[in-house]
Design a protein around this motif. Structure first.
Motif, mmCIF file in Angstrom:
data_model
loop_
_atom_site.group_PDB
_atom_site.id
_atom_site.type_symbol
_atom_site.label_atom_id
_atom_site.label_comp_id
_atom_site.label_asym_id
_atom_site.label_seq_id
_atom_site.Cartn_x
_atom_site.Cartn_y
_atom_site.Cartn_z
ATOM 1 N N HIS A 1 32.748 -20.235 6.635
ATOM 2 C CA HIS A 1 31.994 -19.470 5.638
ATOM 3 C C HIS A 1 30.530 -19.352 6.048
ATOM 4 O O HIS A 1 29.917 -18.285 5.876
ATOM 5 C CB HIS A 1 32.100 -20.148 4.269
ATOM 6 C CG HIS A 1 33.374 -19.863 3.549
ATOM 7 N ND1 HIS A 1 33.515 -18.827 2.644
ATOM 8 C CD2 HIS A 1 34.590 -20.487 3.602
ATOM 9 C CE1 HIS A 1 34.746 -18.817 2.158
ATOM 10 N NE2 HIS A 1 35.421 -19.817 2.719
ATOM 11 N N LEU A 2 29.949 -20.424 6.569
ATOM 12 C CA LEU A 2 28.556 -20.374 7.016
ATOM 13 C C LEU A 2 28.377 -19.367 8.151
ATOM 14 O O LEU A 2 27.409 -18.597 8.162
ATOM 15 C CB LEU A 2 28.108 -21.766 7.477
ATOM 16 C CG LEU A 2 27.929 -22.821 6.383
ATOM 17 C CD1 LEU A 2 27.712 -24.195 7.009
ATOM 18 C CD2 LEU A 2 26.768 -22.473 5.473
ATOM 19 N N LEU A 3 29.302 -19.370 9.091
ATOM 20 C CA LEU A 3 29.223 -18.417 10.200
ATOM 21 C C LEU A 3 29.245 -16.979 9.692
ATOM 22 O O LEU A 3 28.488 -16.130 10.162
ATOM 23 C CB LEU A 3 30.380 -18.648 11.177
ATOM 24 C CG LEU A 3 30.221 -19.821 12.137
ATOM 25 C CD1 LEU A 3 31.545 -20.118 12.839
ATOM 26 C CD2 LEU A 3 29.128 -19.533 13.172
ATOM 27 N N LYS A 4 30.108 -16.726 8.719
ATOM 28 C CA LYS A 4 30.240 -15.364 8.186
ATOM 29 C C LYS A 4 29.043 -14.967 7.328
ATOM 30 O O LYS A 4 28.463 -13.892 7.515
ATOM 31 C CB LYS A 4 31.520 -15.259 7.361
ATOM 32 C CG LYS A 4 31.714 -13.889 6.708
ATOM 33 C CD LYS A 4 32.989 -13.853 5.880
ATOM 34 C CE LYS A 4 33.163 -12.485 5.220
ATOM 35 N NZ LYS A 4 34.425 -12.435 4.413
ATOM 36 N N ASN A 5 28.654 -15.833 6.408
ATOM 37 C CA ASN A 5 27.666 -15.457 5.391
ATOM 38 C C ASN A 5 26.218 -15.704 5.800
ATOM 39 O O ASN A 5 25.315 -15.006 5.325
ATOM 40 C CB ASN A 5 27.963 -16.215 4.096
ATOM 41 C CG ASN A 5 29.331 -15.871 3.525
ATOM 42 O OD1 ASN A 5 29.773 -14.733 3.587
ATOM 43 N ND2 ASN A 5 30.026 -16.870 2.995
ATOM 44 N N HIS A 6 25.976 -16.685 6.662
ATOM 45 C CA HIS A 6 24.598 -17.005 7.054
ATOM 46 C C HIS A 6 24.243 -16.484 8.444
ATOM 47 O O HIS A 6 23.059 -16.320 8.750
ATOM 48 C CB HIS A 6 24.378 -18.515 7.012
ATOM 49 C CG HIS A 6 24.367 -19.081 5.618
ATOM 50 N ND1 HIS A 6 23.293 -19.771 5.109
ATOM 51 C CD2 HIS A 6 25.271 -19.045 4.625
ATOM 52 C CE1 HIS A 6 23.551 -20.147 3.864
ATOM 53 N NE2 HIS A 6 24.754 -19.721 3.561
ATOM 54 N N PHE A 7 25.254 -16.265 9.278
ATOM 55 C CA PHE A 7 24.975 -15.851 10.658
ATOM 56 C C PHE A 7 25.621 -14.516 11.030
ATOM 57 O O PHE A 7 25.540 -14.085 12.172
ATOM 58 C CB PHE A 7 25.429 -16.947 11.625
ATOM 59 C CG PHE A 7 24.689 -18.246 11.433
ATOM 60 C CD1 PHE A 7 23.466 -18.467 12.039
ATOM 61 C CD2 PHE A 7 25.201 -19.239 10.614
ATOM 62 C CE1 PHE A 7 22.773 -19.658 11.854
ATOM 63 C CE2 PHE A 7 24.522 -20.436 10.413
ATOM 64 C CZ PHE A 7 23.299 -20.641 11.028
ATOM 65 N N SER A 8 26.279 -13.874 10.047
ATOM 66 C CA SER A 8 26.866 -12.532 10.219
ATOM 67 C C SER A 8 27.904 -12.461 11.331
ATOM 68 O O SER A 8 28.055 -11.429 12.000
ATOM 69 C CB SER A 8 25.754 -11.497 10.485
ATOM 70 O OG SER A 8 24.827 -11.486 9.424
ATOM 71 N N ALA A 9 28.638 -13.545 11.532
ATOM 72 C CA ALA A 9 29.711 -13.547 12.533
ATOM 73 C C ALA A 9 30.922 -12.776 12.013
ATOM 74 O O ALA A 9 31.234 -12.820 10.820
ATOM 75 C CB ALA A 9 30.105 -14.979 12.865
ATOM 76 N N LYS A 10 31.596 -12.079 12.904
ATOM 77 C CA LYS A 10 32.822 -11.350 12.559
ATOM 78 C C LYS A 10 34.065 -12.151 12.936
ATOM 79 O O LYS A 10 35.100 -12.048 12.289
ATOM 80 C CB LYS A 10 32.865 -10.013 13.292
ATOM 81 C CG LYS A 10 31.689 -9.112 13.023
ATOM 82 C CD LYS A 10 31.650 -8.609 11.606
ATOM 83 C CE LYS A 10 30.527 -7.584 11.448
ATOM 84 N NZ LYS A 10 30.299 -7.192 10.079
ATOM 85 N N ASN A 11 33.946 -12.914 14.026
ATOM 86 C CA ASN A 11 35.064 -13.723 14.513
ATOM 87 C C ASN A 11 34.567 -15.119 14.851
ATOM 88 O O ASN A 11 33.376 -15.332 15.100
ATOM 89 C CB ASN A 11 35.689 -13.092 15.764
ATOM 90 C CG ASN A 11 36.283 -11.732 15.490
ATOM 91 O OD1 ASN A 11 37.314 -11.617 14.844
ATOM 92 N ND2 ASN A 11 35.614 -10.688 15.971
ATOM 93 N N TYR A 12 35.501 -16.047 14.855
ATOM 94 C CA TYR A 12 35.185 -17.427 15.230
ATOM 95 C C TYR A 12 35.997 -17.808 16.457
ATOM 96 O O TYR A 12 37.189 -17.484 16.550
ATOM 97 C CB TYR A 12 35.529 -18.374 14.081
ATOM 98 C CG TYR A 12 35.615 -19.835 14.487
ATOM 99 C CD1 TYR A 12 34.480 -20.544 14.867
ATOM 100 C CD2 TYR A 12 36.840 -20.504 14.503
ATOM 101 C CE1 TYR A 12 34.562 -21.885 15.242
ATOM 102 C CE2 TYR A 12 36.933 -21.840 14.870
ATOM 103 C CZ TYR A 12 35.782 -22.522 15.240
ATOM 104 O OH TYR A 12 35.865 -23.839 15.608
ATOM 105 N N VAL A 13 35.349 -18.479 17.399
ATOM 106 C CA VAL A 13 36.033 -19.019 18.562
ATOM 107 C C VAL A 13 35.709 -20.508 18.632
ATOM 108 O O VAL A 13 34.540 -20.893 18.608
ATOM 109 C CB VAL A 13 35.596 -18.327 19.866
ATOM 110 C CG1 VAL A 13 36.279 -18.980 21.071
ATOM 111 C CG2 VAL A 13 35.919 -16.842 19.816
ATOM 112 N N GLY A 14 36.745 -21.325 18.686
ATOM 113 C CA GLY A 14 36.551 -22.767 18.778
ATOM 114 C C GLY A 14 37.400 -23.345 19.894
ATOM 115 O O GLY A 14 38.453 -22.794 20.233
ATOM 116 N N SER A 15 36.952 -24.446 20.465
ATOM 117 C CA SER A 15 37.717 -25.073 21.541
ATOM 118 C C SER A 15 37.662 -26.580 21.405
ATOM 119 O O SER A 15 36.734 -27.140 20.806
ATOM 120 C CB SER A 15 37.180 -24.646 22.915
ATOM 121 O OG SER A 15 35.848 -25.080 23.082
#
Length: 239
Positions: free
Chosen positions: A193-207
């Motif tokens: 949620h932080l990535l989307k709402n605070h940083f305007s990310a469209k996709n998430y990549v995690g490893s």
């Protein structure tokens, strides 16, 4: 065509990550990476850490690389996200309720007993990397999580270098005493949620390391899909 992302700390390390593209052959990757490696050798930086397809492993070993581990990479669209735990509070370091030193100590607690096989840096180097890679507003990226006055964990969301909307977590971790209770799933969900709402990310990549099954389960429980697998390789400068 750029086939690798590179993060450089001119005095200590280079971090290099292969960008997989369709219709690009092994020879093209080897040619471009050989140029990167030669530049690193000329600079005589401490070490180079590389994420690259494991089908290049024999070639990398011939160049003097050591294999550290293997990682899996997961991806998720951030269009529609599940509800978060409303009883879990979170704050950024920029709010001033926690000192830099307190955050540093919490970070160190969260990485205690890690299942990832990559070599741990000292906390001095970790904090320096955060400041260097995330810039002057780095405290706005550093979040800590609490519930009933207990410190649960941290996450450090940001947008991947060279992209406009690919969300990543510089680090994600849970304090040892709250592992295995669903805490990690909830913190990770809030991080999305932080990535989307605070940083305007469209996709998430995690490893994560292939041996880190708890983190893999968190990815899967939060709707992430397996995208790739790479090896972690490292080479040190010659004395």
């Amino acid at each position: 065509m750029d086939l690798f992302n590179i993060i450089t700390n001119q005095k200590e390390y280079w971090l290099v990550d292969q960008i997989k593209k369709e219709n690009v052959g092994s020879n093209d990757y080897q040619k471009q990476f050989s140029s990167i490696l030669n530049d690193w050798i000329e600079e005589r930086i401490g070490y180079l850490s590389l994420l690259m397809d494991e089908n290049q492993e024999e070639w990398l070993m011939s160049k003097g690389f050591e294999k550290i581990s293997s990682i899996v990479e997961y991806i998720r669209s951030l269009d529609s996200l599940p509800d978060i735990d409303e009883e879990m509070d979170y704050h950024s370091l920029s709010e001033g309720s926690m000192s830099d030193q307190e955050f540093r100590l919490l970070y160190d607690r969260c990485r205690t007993g890690t299942l990832n096989k990559n070599k741990q840096q000292s906390m001095d180097k970790v904090m320096h990397a955060i400041e260097t890679e995330l810039g002057p507003n780095w405290r706005k990226h550093c979040y800590y999580f609490t519930k009933s006055d207990s410190l649960l964990g941290i996450c450090i969301p940001h947008i991947e270098m060279g992209t406009n909307d690919e969300g990543r977590l510089f680090y994600f971790g849970v304090t040892p005493e709250f592992r295995g209770q669903g805490t990690g799933v909830n913190i990770h969900k809030i991080a999305l949620h932080l990535l989307k709402n605070h940083f305007s990310a469209k996709n998430y990549v995690g490893s994560t390391d292939t041996s880190n099954q708890p983190m893999i389960k968190i990815f899967e429980q939060n709707g992430c899909q397996l995208r790739d697998r790479k090896g972690i390789y490292r080479i040190e400068k010659e004395n």
